[in-house]
Design a protein around this motif. Structure first.
Motif, PDB file in Angstrom:
ATOM      1  N   PHE A  59      -2.467   1.167   5.932  1.00 47.65           N
ATOM      2  CA  PHE A  59      -3.728   1.888   5.960  1.00 47.65           C
ATOM      3  C   PHE A  59      -4.920   0.961   5.759  1.00 47.65           C
ATOM      4  N   SER A  60      -4.676  -0.104   5.006  1.00 48.33           N
ATOM      5  CA  SER A  60      -5.739  -1.059   4.690  1.00 48.33           C
ATOM      6  C   SER A  60      -6.991  -0.338   4.230  1.00 48.33           C
ATOM      7  N   SER A  61      -6.763   0.577   3.301  1.00 50.80           N
ATOM      8  CA  SER A  61      -7.867   1.410   2.874  1.00 50.80           C
ATOM      9  C   SER A  61      -8.642   0.766   1.730  1.00 50.80           C
TER      10      SER A  61
ATOM     11  N   GLU B 179       0.820  -1.215   0.000  1.00 48.41           N
ATOM     12  CA  GLU B 179       0.000   0.000   0.000  1.00 48.41           C
ATOM     13  C   GLU B 179       0.850   1.260   0.000  1.00 48.41           C
TER      14      GLU B 179
ATOM     15  N   SER C 118     -10.332   2.277  -0.328  1.00 46.83           N
ATOM     16  CA  SER C 118     -10.235   3.108  -1.532  1.00 46.83           C
ATOM     17  C   SER C 118      -9.061   2.674  -2.422  1.00 46.83           C
ATOM     18  N   HIS C 119      -7.993   2.126  -1.807  1.00 44.89           N
ATOM     19  CA  HIS C 119      -6.878   1.625  -2.619  1.00 44.89           C
ATOM     20  C   HIS C 119      -7.303   0.427  -3.446  1.00 44.89           C
TER      21      HIS C 119
END
Ligand code: C2E
Ligand code: MG
Ligand code: MG
Ligand code: MG
Length: 274
Positions: free
Chosen positions: A185-187, A152, A189-190
């Motif tokens: 972040f473990s987002s 990420e 959105s990514h």
């Protein structure tokens, strides 16, 4: 506190910085030598399909030895990145692993996937796409057999251009996987913004890596989220039967870890898996 205390502390930090600087300088030279002398080699860790327990592919992991001592990528890759030597080292990794896959696919009927780690610095290599393309052509390997692993953090660095390069890799037909998911972040959105095929859940989230199992809901939540986005899931760091059973129950697609095998050399892969 006396004044001299503060000063000695300052000197301590200065000495520490100088030490790190010298250490990195030493490692950088070792990396240059390893490149010139062709001392790098790859180990391959099997990736196992949850459905039938069979090998689906391998992840290429770089090593080199100094006086018989194996050098760890966690130490030398950051130095390679800072010095940008990672661009040449990374190209070597691509060629070597693709060449190896082409040898294996002649001997093997099942198609294996080669997973290759890609540093964010490599995304700034303007020739990268052409390099990948011509390497695949030379060795007669299909783009779909190659999966590039990015973290990420790599997606966050120099965002605009990396996004374009990742998209071009994807357009070539290679797969993209997001490595070490669950550490940064473990987002969501990514997962949405980049053409990601597979998410690799970091080994730190496995029961065996945890003192208490109170993050089991976190692992479960991540898996459900990734599944709902229709992405593939590889669980890393499967070390015990507990890890294995949990991942099977959660419906994880593939697994990787010492429970199956550590990273192996070519002949070990051939005698144990092919
Ligand atoms: P990674 O891509 O997340 O690779 C997985 C790491 O976990 C490997 O460490 C592997 O040996 C280790 N591992 C596998 N199974 C287990 C397990 O069950 N338990 C535990 N505790 N560890 C396990 P390795 O080979 O030391 O590599 C460390 C990192 O260095 C990699 O993490 C990757 O980020 C980087 N790296 C390795 N090879 C390359 C390369 O060719 N290029 C680039 N850019 N980075 C590389
Ligand atoms: Mg990886
Ligand atoms: Mg990882
Ligand atoms: Mg890692």
């Amino acid at each position: 506190r006396s004044k001299s205390d503060g000063r000695s502390q300052f000197c301590f930090f200065e000495a520490k910085m100088q030490e790190t600087f010298l250490e990195n300088f030493l490692i950088e030279n070792q990396l240059r030598n390893a490149l010139t002398n062709n001392d790098f080699y790859l180990l391959y860790q099997p990736v196992i399909g949850s459905k039938n327990g069979k090998i689906t592919g391998v992840e290429a992991l770089i090593r080199f030895d100094i006086e018989g001592v194996i050098q760890r990528p966690d130490i030398f890759i950051p130095v390679a990145e800072k010095s940008r030597l990672i661009i040449d080292i990374g190209r070597w990794v691509i060629t070597e692993s693709v060449k190896q896959l082409s040898i294996w696919q002649i001997a093997q009927t099942a198609t294996l996937t080669m997973s290759i780690n890609l540093s964010s610095i490599q995304l700034t290599d303007e020739g990268l796409i052409d390099y990948i393309k011509s390497t695949l052509i030379t060795h007669n390997v299909l783009p779909s057999q190659i999966e590039f692993e990015l973290t990420e953090t790599a997606l966050l660095v120099e965002q605009e251009n990396s996004a374009k390069v990742i998209e071009n890799i994807s357009k070539l037909g290679c797969k993209i996987s997001l490595d070490d998911f669950g550490t940064g972040f473990s987002s969501i959105s990514h997962l949405h913004r980049f053409p990601i095929n597979t998410v690799k859940i970091d080994k730190s989230l496995m029961p065996s890596a945890l003192a208490k199992d109170n993050t089991k809901p976190f692992l479960t939540g991540l898996v459900v989220m990734i599944q709902s986005l229709d992405l593939g899931i590889v669980a890393e760091g499967i070390e015990t039967e507990v890890d294995f059973n949990l991942c099977i129950n959660l419906g994880v697609d593939k697994m990787q870890g010492y429970y199956f095998d550590k990273p192996l050399n070519v002949s070990e892969i051939e005698s144990n898996y092919l």
